[in-house]
Scaffold this active site. Structure first.
Site, PDB file in Angstrom:
ATOM      1  N   THR A 110      18.717   4.686 -36.556  1.00 18.42           N
ATOM      2  CA  THR A 110      19.795   5.268 -35.539  1.00 18.42           C
ATOM      3  C   THR A 110      19.092   4.594 -34.229  1.00 18.42           C
ATOM      4  O   THR A 110      18.229   4.110 -34.073  1.00 18.42           O
ATOM      5  CB  THR A 110      19.084   6.754 -35.161  1.00 18.42           C
ATOM      6  OG1 THR A 110      17.942   6.984 -35.181  1.00 18.42           O
ATOM      7  CG2 THR A 110      19.585   7.516 -36.675  1.00 18.42           C
ATOM      8  N   GLY A 111      20.302   4.621 -33.194  1.00 18.06           N
ATOM      9  CA  GLY A 111      19.831   3.907 -31.843  1.00 18.06           C
ATOM     10  C   GLY A 111      19.983   2.551 -32.021  1.00 18.06           C
ATOM     11  O   GLY A 111      18.986   2.016 -31.167  1.00 18.06           O
ATOM     12  N   TYR A 143      13.233  14.072 -21.264  1.00 16.92           N
ATOM     13  CA  TYR A 143      12.838  12.817 -22.240  1.00 16.92           C
ATOM     14  C   TYR A 143      11.401  13.284 -22.703  1.00 16.92           C
ATOM     15  O   TYR A 143      11.565  13.419 -24.204  1.00 16.92           O
ATOM     16  CB  TYR A 143      12.795  11.776 -21.591  1.00 16.92           C
ATOM     17  CG  TYR A 143      12.610  10.537 -22.500  1.00 16.92           C
ATOM     18  CD1 TYR A 143      13.520  10.170 -23.503  1.00 16.92           C
ATOM     19  CD2 TYR A 143      11.549   9.899 -22.536  1.00 16.92           C
ATOM     20  CE1 TYR A 143      13.210   9.225 -24.289  1.00 16.92           C
ATOM     21  CE2 TYR A 143      10.922   8.788 -23.029  1.00 16.92           C
ATOM     22  CZ  TYR A 143      12.083   8.508 -24.279  1.00 16.92           C
ATOM     23  OH  TYR A 143      11.507   7.322 -24.783  1.00 16.92           O
ATOM     24  N   SER A 178       7.426   9.185 -27.501  1.00 15.96           N
ATOM     25  CA  SER A 178       7.140   8.762 -25.891  1.00 15.96           C
ATOM     26  C   SER A 178       6.203   9.919 -25.546  1.00 15.96           C
ATOM     27  O   SER A 178       6.456  11.125 -25.618  1.00 15.96           O
ATOM     28  CB  SER A 178       8.254   8.539 -24.930  1.00 15.96           C
ATOM     29  OG  SER A 178       7.736   8.321 -23.599  1.00 15.96           O
ATOM     30  N   ILE A 181      14.858  -1.876 -29.246  1.00 15.52           N
ATOM     31  CA  ILE A 181      13.739  -1.830 -30.262  1.00 15.52           C
ATOM     32  C   ILE A 181      14.660  -1.369 -31.616  1.00 15.52           C
ATOM     33  O   ILE A 181      14.148  -2.094 -32.574  1.00 15.52           O
ATOM     34  CB  ILE A 181      12.901  -0.435 -29.940  1.00 15.52           C
ATOM     35  CG1 ILE A 181      12.399  -0.851 -28.535  1.00 15.52           C
ATOM     36  CG2 ILE A 181      12.107  -0.019 -31.105  1.00 15.52           C
ATOM     37  CD1 ILE A 181      10.944   0.259 -28.114  1.00 15.52           C
ATOM     38  N   GLY A 182      15.537  -0.760 -31.508  1.00 16.77           N
ATOM     39  CA  GLY A 182      16.257  -0.348 -32.951  1.00 16.77           C
ATOM     40  C   GLY A 182      16.796  -1.821 -33.554  1.00 16.77           C
ATOM     41  O   GLY A 182      16.630  -1.892 -34.786  1.00 16.77           O
TER      42      GLY A 182
END
Length: 267
Positions: free
Chosen positions: A26-27, A179, A170, A34-35
């Site tokens: 995903t993403g 986040y 994170s 990064i994905g």
């Protein structure tokens, strides 16, 4: 219906190869992300790849939409011999994970590895975060992670011991409250899967890649991160991709239920 499937995104083949396991990532919306780095590394290691992206998120962010990114990423995966398909998916919609798995199975087959690099990330702190933003962060970063893992667990049909779940997390919360808080919830959900899906022989780990500049860092943040890292550089998508590649390999099977810091020793 917020999961849109483009029939032309199947870049190679009409189904997953018999000798190539299938990873759902995903993403994967930007070529420098990064994905995308993870997708390319796994494709090079012999995986077929299904990936999701959500351009309205990029439209809201400072870097903006990268036109043609899904086509470029799909082509790079096909060059490694991977069958691939791209799915535009709004993970804030609780119905999306089921629809994504349905489409992936229809196009490429059963998923062996689930790698979650999607996120909602809008800087705000304790005093200025809105309820709407807080709820959206938890919907995307925490709830969607749970629903994706749940769907993976319901459908997993590969050899016992081969299943893999990896999430990217994170620990940044100051000035980035929704986040960091929602990523903390993602950690707990992921690590629970290592035990609750033990009967499937599926491992589950979370990776904290530290600061990786994919176009979002202002210069002062970049300089601070470089100074604070013993190797004197920032992380790269490739750094994270190599670790995901190992965790998804047979050699990585014994690493399970862990929150792994892959940040170059950032202080």
């Amino acid at each position: 219906m917020t999961t849109n499937i483009d029939q032309n995104q199947l870049a190679h083949g009409q189904g997953s190869s018999a000798d190539r396991p299938l990873a759902l990532i995903t993403g994967v919306g930007r070529t420098v992300g990064i994905g995308a780095g993870i997708a390319r590394r796994l494709a090079a290691s012999g995986w077929d790849i299904a990936f999701t992206y959500w351009t309205p998120y990029d439209d809201r962010m400072s870097w903006g939409r990268e036109t043609g990114a899904t086509e470029v990423i799909s082509q790079s995966l096909a060059e490694h011999g991977a069958a691939t398909t791209a799915i535009e998916a709004d993970l804030a919609d609780p119905d999306t994970p089921v629809r994504v798995f349905d489409e992936v199975e229809q196009r490429l087959g059963s998923v062996t590895a689930l790698v979650m690099s999607h996120c909602e990330s809008v800087d705000s702190g304790l005093l200025d975060t809105t309820v709407e933003s807080f709820d959206r962060h938890f919907a995307v970063n925490a709830r969607a992670t749970w629903l994706l893992i749940r769907e993976f667990g319901r459908r997993f049909a590969a050899e016992h011991g081969t299943g893999r779940i990896v999430s990217l997390t994170s620990d940044h919360t100051v000035g980035n409250l929704p986040y960091g808080a929602s990523k903390g919830a993602m950690d707990r959900i992921t690590l629970a899967a290592a035990h609750e899906l033990a009967h499937l022989g599926a491992t589950a780990n979370a990776i904290n890649p530290g600061p990786v500049d994919t176009g979002w860092m202002p210069e002062d943040v970049r300089e601070h991160c470089v100074r604070s890292t013993p190797l004197g550089r920032l992380g790269t998508p490739q750094d994270t991709a190599h670790l995901v590649d190992f965790l998804c390999s047979r050699e990585g099977q014994w690493i399970n239920g862990q929150l792994l810091m892959s940040n170059g020793g950032l202080a």
